[in-house]
Design a protein around this motif. Structure first.
Motif, PDB file in Angstrom:
ATOM      1  N   PRO A 172      46.250  47.706  40.492  1.00 16.76           N
ATOM      2  CA  PRO A 172      46.373  47.228  41.883  1.00 16.76           C
ATOM      3  C   PRO A 172      45.637  45.921  42.158  1.00 16.76           C
ATOM      4  CG  PRO A 172      46.044  49.600  41.860  1.00 16.76           C
ATOM      5  CD  PRO A 172      45.869  49.144  40.443  1.00 16.76           C
ATOM      6  N   ASP A 173      44.527  45.663  41.436  1.00 15.08           N
ATOM      7  CA  ASP A 173      43.789  44.420  41.667  1.00 15.08           C
ATOM      8  C   ASP A 173      44.304  43.270  40.802  1.00 15.08           C
ATOM      9  OD1 ASP A 173      42.761  44.986  39.131  1.00 15.08           O
ATOM     10  OD2 ASP A 173      40.884  45.792  39.904  1.00 15.08           O
ATOM     11  N   GLY A 174      45.379  43.505  40.043  1.00 19.10           N
ATOM     12  CA  GLY A 174      45.969  42.445  39.231  1.00 19.10           C
ATOM     13  C   GLY A 174      45.489  42.418  37.800  1.00 19.10           C
ATOM     14  N   GLY A 175      44.498  43.228  37.460  1.00 19.74           N
ATOM     15  CA  GLY A 175      44.018  43.282  36.088  1.00 19.74           C
ATOM     16  C   GLY A 175      44.974  44.054  35.191  1.00 19.74           C
ATOM     17  N   HIS A 176      44.753  43.922  33.891  1.00 21.89           N
ATOM     18  CA  HIS A 176      45.576  44.641  32.919  1.00 21.89           C
ATOM     19  C   HIS A 176      44.844  45.885  32.457  1.00 21.89           C
ATOM     20  CE1 HIS A 176      47.439  45.346  28.856  1.00 21.89           C
ATOM     21  NE2 HIS A 176      48.511  45.244  29.607  1.00 21.89           N
ATOM     22  N   ILE A 177      45.600  46.904  32.089  1.00 20.86           N
ATOM     23  CA  ILE A 177      45.022  48.192  31.723  1.00 20.86           C
ATOM     24  C   ILE A 177      44.073  48.081  30.525  1.00 20.86           C
ATOM     25  CG2 ILE A 177      46.927  48.816  30.177  1.00 20.86           C
ATOM     26  CD1 ILE A 177      46.716  51.670  31.263  1.00 20.86           C
ATOM     27  N   SER A 178      44.229  47.046  29.710  1.00 22.58           N
ATOM     28  CA  SER A 178      43.344  46.849  28.551  1.00 22.58           C
ATOM     29  C   SER A 178      41.964  46.348  28.959  1.00 22.58           C
ATOM     30  CB  SER A 178      43.968  45.842  27.583  1.00 22.58           C
ATOM     31  OG  SER A 178      44.003  44.543  28.172  1.00 22.58           O
ATOM     32  N   ARG A 179      41.824  45.813  30.172  1.00 24.91           N
ATOM     33  CA  ARG A 179      40.598  45.206  30.703  1.00 24.91           C
ATOM     34  C   ARG A 179      40.278  43.872  30.014  1.00 24.91           C
ATOM     35  NH1 ARG A 179      35.748  47.242  30.686  1.00 24.91           N
ATOM     36  NH2 ARG A 179      35.332  46.485  32.783  1.00 24.91           N
ATOM     37  N   ASN A 180      41.212  43.334  29.259  1.00 23.05           N
ATOM     38  CA  ASN A 180      41.023  42.038  28.608  1.00 23.05           C
ATOM     39  C   ASN A 180      41.570  40.952  29.527  1.00 23.05           C
ATOM     40  OD1 ASN A 180      41.082  39.731  27.045  1.00 23.05           O
ATOM     41  ND2 ASN A 180      41.975  40.704  25.253  1.00 23.05           N
ATOM     42  N   PRO A 181      40.717  40.094  30.105  1.00 21.97           N
ATOM     43  CA  PRO A 181      41.211  39.065  31.033  1.00 21.97           C
ATOM     44  C   PRO A 181      42.209  38.102  30.391  1.00 21.97           C
ATOM     45  CG  PRO A 181      38.827  39.332  31.263  1.00 21.97           C
ATOM     46  CD  PRO A 181      39.240  40.114  30.042  1.00 21.97           C
ATOM     47  N   ARG A 182      42.072  37.833  29.092  1.00 20.53           N
ATOM     48  CA  ARG A 182      42.969  36.880  28.424  1.00 20.53           C
ATOM     49  C   ARG A 182      44.421  37.363  28.450  1.00 20.53           C
ATOM     50  NH1 ARG A 182      43.387  32.437  24.813  1.00 20.53           N
ATOM     51  NH2 ARG A 182      45.639  32.154  24.700  1.00 20.53           N
ATOM     52  N   VAL A 183      44.626  38.668  28.437  1.00 17.24           N
ATOM     53  CA  VAL A 183      45.977  39.214  28.459  1.00 17.24           C
ATOM     54  C   VAL A 183      46.732  38.737  29.700  1.00 17.24           C
ATOM     55  CG1 VAL A 183      47.309  41.361  28.671  1.00 17.24           C
ATOM     56  CG2 VAL A 183      45.453  41.207  27.016  1.00 17.24           C
ATOM     57  N   LEU A 243      51.283  36.034  32.050  1.00 15.28           N
ATOM     58  CA  LEU A 243      51.800  35.128  33.079  1.00 15.28           C
ATOM     59  C   LEU A 243      52.541  33.940  32.467  1.00 15.28           C
ATOM     60  CD1 LEU A 243      48.857  35.183  35.628  1.00 15.28           C
ATOM     61  CD2 LEU A 243      51.206  35.933  36.069  1.00 15.28           C
ATOM     62  N   ALA A 244      52.135  33.539  31.273  1.00 11.80           N
ATOM     63  CA  ALA A 244      52.827  32.439  30.599  1.00 11.80           C
ATOM     64  C   ALA A 244      54.280  32.790  30.304  1.00 11.80           C
ATOM     65  CB  ALA A 244      52.105  32.076  29.301  1.00 11.80           C
ATOM     66  N   ILE A 298      47.885  36.484  39.320  1.00  9.87           N
ATOM     67  CA  ILE A 298      47.350  35.140  39.575  1.00  9.87           C
ATOM     68  C   ILE A 298      46.033  35.244  40.332  1.00  9.87           C
ATOM     69  CG2 ILE A 298      47.728  33.022  40.887  1.00  9.87           C
ATOM     70  CD1 ILE A 298      50.664  33.157  40.105  1.00  9.87           C
ATOM     71  N   GLY A 299      45.971  36.172  41.295  1.00  4.89           N
ATOM     72  CA  GLY A 299      44.699  36.404  41.991  1.00  4.89           C
ATOM     73  C   GLY A 299      43.611  36.856  41.042  1.00  4.89           C
ATOM     74  N   ALA A 300      43.968  37.703  40.082  1.00  8.72           N
ATOM     75  CA  ALA A 300      42.988  38.180  39.104  1.00  8.72           C
ATOM     76  C   ALA A 300      42.539  37.050  38.184  1.00  8.72           C
ATOM     77  CB  ALA A 300      43.586  39.321  38.282  1.00  8.72           C
ATOM     78  N   VAL A 301      43.455  36.152  37.819  1.00  8.25           N
ATOM     79  CA  VAL A 301      43.079  34.991  37.000  1.00  8.25           C
ATOM     80  C   VAL A 301      42.067  34.136  37.752  1.00  8.25           C
ATOM     81  CG1 VAL A 301      43.938  32.823  36.017  1.00  8.25           C
ATOM     82  CG2 VAL A 301      45.174  34.941  35.599  1.00  8.25           C
ATOM     83  N   LEU A 330      45.968  27.558  31.444  1.00  8.87           N
ATOM     84  CA  LEU A 330      45.370  28.107  32.660  1.00  8.87           C
ATOM     85  C   LEU A 330      45.757  27.273  33.882  1.00  8.87           C
ATOM     86  CD1 LEU A 330      43.475  30.247  33.846  1.00  8.87           C
ATOM     87  CD2 LEU A 330      41.550  28.749  33.306  1.00  8.87           C
ATOM     88  N   SER A 331      45.703  25.962  33.758  1.00  5.51           N
ATOM     89  CA  SER A 331      46.049  25.092  34.893  1.00  5.51           C
ATOM     90  C   SER A 331      47.525  25.187  35.229  1.00  5.51           C
ATOM     91  CB  SER A 331      45.663  23.641  34.584  1.00  5.51           C
ATOM     92  OG  SER A 331      46.381  23.157  33.460  1.00  5.51           O
ATOM     93  N   GLN A 332      48.382  25.347  34.207  1.00  5.38           N
ATOM     94  CA  GLN A 332      49.821  25.503  34.451  1.00  5.38           C
ATOM     95  C   GLN A 332      50.097  26.771  35.256  1.00  5.38           C
ATOM     96  OE1 GLN A 332      52.735  24.013  33.803  1.00  5.38           O
ATOM     97  NE2 GLN A 332      52.213  22.323  32.458  1.00  5.38           N
ATOM     98  N   ILE A 333      49.401  27.834  34.918  1.00  6.23           N
ATOM     99  CA  ILE A 333      49.597  29.111  35.614  1.00  6.23           C
ATOM    100  C   ILE A 333      49.127  29.016  37.053  1.00  6.23           C
ATOM    101  CG2 ILE A 333      48.754  31.489  35.719  1.00  6.23           C
ATOM    102  CD1 ILE A 333      48.846  31.477  32.633  1.00  6.23           C
ATOM    103  N   LEU A 334      47.939  28.477  37.249  1.00  8.38           N
ATOM    104  CA  LEU A 334      47.388  28.400  38.603  1.00  8.38           C
ATOM    105  C   LEU A 334      48.179  27.432  39.480  1.00  8.38           C
ATOM    106  CD1 LEU A 334      43.564  28.518  37.800  1.00  8.38           C
ATOM    107  CD2 LEU A 334      45.057  30.365  38.583  1.00  8.38           C
ATOM    108  N   ALA A 335      48.828  26.447  38.862  1.00  2.84           N
ATOM    109  CA  ALA A 335      49.657  25.522  39.626  1.00  2.84           C
ATOM    110  C   ALA A 335      50.892  26.212  40.183  1.00  2.84           C
ATOM    111  CB  ALA A 335      50.068  24.343  38.746  1.00  2.84           C
ATOM    112  N   ARG A 336      51.232  27.368  39.616  1.00  5.86           N
ATOM    113  CA  ARG A 336      52.408  28.124  40.072  1.00  5.86           C
ATOM    114  C   ARG A 336      52.047  29.155  41.137  1.00  5.86           C
ATOM    115  NH1 ARG A 336      57.219  25.985  37.703  1.00  5.86           N
ATOM    116  NH2 ARG A 336      56.489  24.820  35.882  1.00  5.86           N
ATOM    117  N   ASN A 337      50.857  29.053  41.689  1.00  6.96           N
ATOM    118  CA  ASN A 337      50.418  29.988  42.721  1.00  6.96           C
ATOM    119  C   ASN A 337      51.106  29.638  44.040  1.00  6.96           C
ATOM    120  OD1 ASN A 337      49.099  31.808  44.342  1.00  6.96           O
ATOM    121  ND2 ASN A 337      47.044  31.036  43.952  1.00  6.96           N
ATOM    122  N   GLU A 338      52.412  29.944  44.105  1.00 10.25           N
ATOM    123  CA  GLU A 338      53.234  29.529  45.237  1.00 10.25           C
ATOM    124  C   GLU A 338      52.814  30.200  46.536  1.00 10.25           C
ATOM    125  OE1 GLU A 338      57.122  30.486  43.926  1.00 10.25           O
ATOM    126  OE2 GLU A 338      57.195  28.902  42.397  1.00 10.25           O
TER     127      GLU A 338
END
Length: 593
Positions: free
Chosen positions: A228-239, A244-245, A273-276, A300-308
């Protein structure tokens, strides 16, 4: 190992054995006829690729030089797919084909013909070897996405026979994935398999029913894996970045096909995107927890630039098990969770209650991270509690991992016993934001609950901490040694001040913080920083040494020191004053107590 944990481990091993067996059966002779297909007549849409391309690498590939997983190999005129090497990471990256983007970015006829030739070579050498490693879904899925994204460009001027051969292999791999996605290793590998199937259904001339089915399967997996908070079940932020890529181009592809995207997909992208944003420090670097190492800033910047929808970053990611403190130009990110699913915890680290602190443009306190390459050689050290900025007891980790026995090779991940109970809370107290958290990872061995209280001032200039070692079983409590570690990035310099109670930590740009502790001795010791594309590097760590008999509570503090800057005042150069050291305040408090 406790009996319930032994039972859980046994169930996981049986489940993993069944998964591997099912994949073996469904890639065997009984199913091979199902993969045959004439293939589509064309790819009607090619997805965009958010990962940046480097045209100069296209020249290296033409020259036969392939540098993957930190190892450059010259093919000497042979096809790279005919080579054999013991470096499995190198082979995996080769067969994933994500490097095609460099040939696409080069945008010349030589690069295009070279890329088409590489794909054709792979089809000739590996196109029907269904039970080989390159046909594992976690390698096939990125390859299929890369072929769909770049194949139309690379085959633009190829012969009709070459194009037909390419389309036939795309269909063949898509059909294989339809039968094997559910048997892919749980977590990110399984999710990327379903993502690849949706790409395939949208890129080729598929029926509406197939597009709907693929989207429904993806929605189900997204609902299961994205919290629900946007994280992944693995708890690995890089995932999140890796997903998102691919998910953002998938969303765009739905729009191009004028086909409604599943609501679960759109909602998950916004949450992720919020979790990133949550895991991004003030200095724009990404936090290093649970398998995350150095992160490419361009992606990372490409992903955040898509925060429409301009999703704001949450201050708490309680479902993922993280908290964030923000004050002024300082951020602190804290691991306040534990894996809830061992099957997806392949990258889980024993870093519960560890934190990272960044101020202005510098990360001052960090975890040691993981290397980009050769993880197998270093992972047992990188995942240890001692490689994280938190407390260790008895020189052991707060989580337990499997060894190298035959039985443990059948586990989906090495994690056997993480902390069972991790609780946290946050509140605002007198100009500070406070997070209090505890875990029971040391309870079974030492009868101790580790509690950590962290407070960041509203202006971000002071960060106070208290580590408590609470007895849950007096019969088990011992005089075991305690070490509270604060790892420093390699580029920082540190020096013990003359008082013996404080350490000055400075960055090359002049920013500095003072670490102080009067409750127990502190030392500067050697550490290892694993993150980055090169070999692990030497760094330093601040270590508080104590024992459970004499120290049930240890207080420490970090204070930002004002830079000495020359400023103009009525034409004269004036040096700004330094902030006072916290040592005096700590000593005064100790005397008053």
């Amino acid at each position: 190992m406790r009996a319930p944990d032994s039972l859980t481990t046994g169930v996981l091993a049986v489940s993993e054995l069944w998964r591997r067996s099912a994949r073996h059966i469904k890639s065997g002779p009984l199913y091979r006829w199902r993969f045959a297909s004439a293939g589509p007549t064309k790819i009607i849409h090619a997805p965009i690729d958010l990962r940046p391309g480097e045209p100069e690498l296209a020249r290296d590939y033409y020259a036969g030089l392939f540098n993957f997983a930190g190892e450059p190999i010259n093919t000497n005129g042979r096809s790279p797919f005919s080579l054999e090497t013991s470096n499995t990471e190198w082979m995996d990256q080769l067969h994933k084909f994500q490097w095609l983007r460099h040939l696409h970015t080069a945008d010349n006829e030589l690069a295009r013909s070279n890329g088409a030739a590489f794909i054709s070579d792979w089809i000739d050498l590996w196109g029907n070897r269904y039970q080989s490693t390159p046909w594992n879904s976690e390698i096939l899925s990125p390859r299929l996405i890369a072929w769909l994204s770049h194949g139309p460009n690379l085959f633009h001027n190829s012969s009709q026979q070459g194009v037909k051969k390419f389309y036939k292999s795309v269909a063949q791999q898509s059909r294989y994935l339809q039968y094997n996605a559910q048997h892919t290793r749980d977590g990110y590998p399984r999710l990327i398999s379903y993502i690849a199937l949706v790409f395939s259904s949208l890129c080729i001339q598929s029926s509406q029913k197939l597009i709907h089915t693929a989207g429904k399967d993806l929605s189900r997996e997204i609902s299961r894996q994205i919290l629900p908070d946007g994280g992944h079940i693995s708890r690995n932020p890089r995932v999140l970045i890796d997903l998102l890529a691919d998910l953002i181009p998938l969303k765009i592809l739905y729009q191009e096909r004028k086909h409604p995207a599943p609501p679960e997909l759109l909602a998950a992208i916004d949450r992720m995107i919020g979790a990133v944003e949550f895991f991004k420090h003030h200095n724009k670097e990404f936090a290093q927890f649970n398998g995350t190492g150095q992160t490419t800033a361009a992606v990372l910047s490409q992903i955040l630039a898509r925060n429409e929808t301009k999703v704001p970053a949450p201050i708490s990611a309680s479902h993922s098990g993280y908290e964030k403190l923000k004050g002024g130009q300082t951020t602190v990110i804290i691991d306040t969770g534990s894996p809830t699913n061992k099957a997806t915890a392949n990258d889980a680290m024993a870093g519960t209650l560890s934190f990272e602190l960044a101020s202005d443009q510098t990360r001052f306190i960090t975890n040691c991270g993981v290397p980009e390459f050769n993880r197998r050689n270093y992972i047992q050290f990188a995942r240890a509690t001692a490689a994280h900025s938190t407390a260790t007891i008895g020189d052991t980790s707060s989580s337990r991992y499997a060894g190298d026995s035959w039985f443990h090779k059948f586990l989906p991940s090495a994690l056997v016993m993480p902390p069972k109970n991790v609780v946290s809370s946050r509140e605002t107290v007198d100009g500070f934001t406070q997070v209090t958290a505890s875990h029971d990872g040391y309870e079974s061995s030492f009868g101790i609950i580790h509690e950590r209280q962290l407070l960041l001032s509203n202006d971000g200039a002071r960060f106070n901490g208290i580590d408590r070692f609470l007895s849950s079983d007096s019969r088990k409590r011992s005089d075991a040694a305690v070490a509270i570690r604060f790892h420093l990035p390699p580029q920082l310099s540190a020096s013990l001040l003359s008082s013996g109670y404080s350490i000055l930590v400075a960055s090359p740009n002049g920013d500095a913080w003072t670490f102080s502790c009067v409750d127990a001795p502190i030392n500067l010791e050697e550490s290892i920083y694993f993150s980055g594309p090169s070999q692990p590097r030497k760094s330093e760590q601040i270590v508080i040494h104590a024992n459970l008999t004499e120290h049930s509570e240890i207080r420490w503090t970090l204070e930002r020191r004002a830079q000495k800057k020359k400023t103009l005042k009525r034409g004269a150069a004036v040096e700004s004053s330094e902030a006072p050291d916290l040592l005096d305040a700590l000593i005064n408090n100790e005397q008053e107590a």
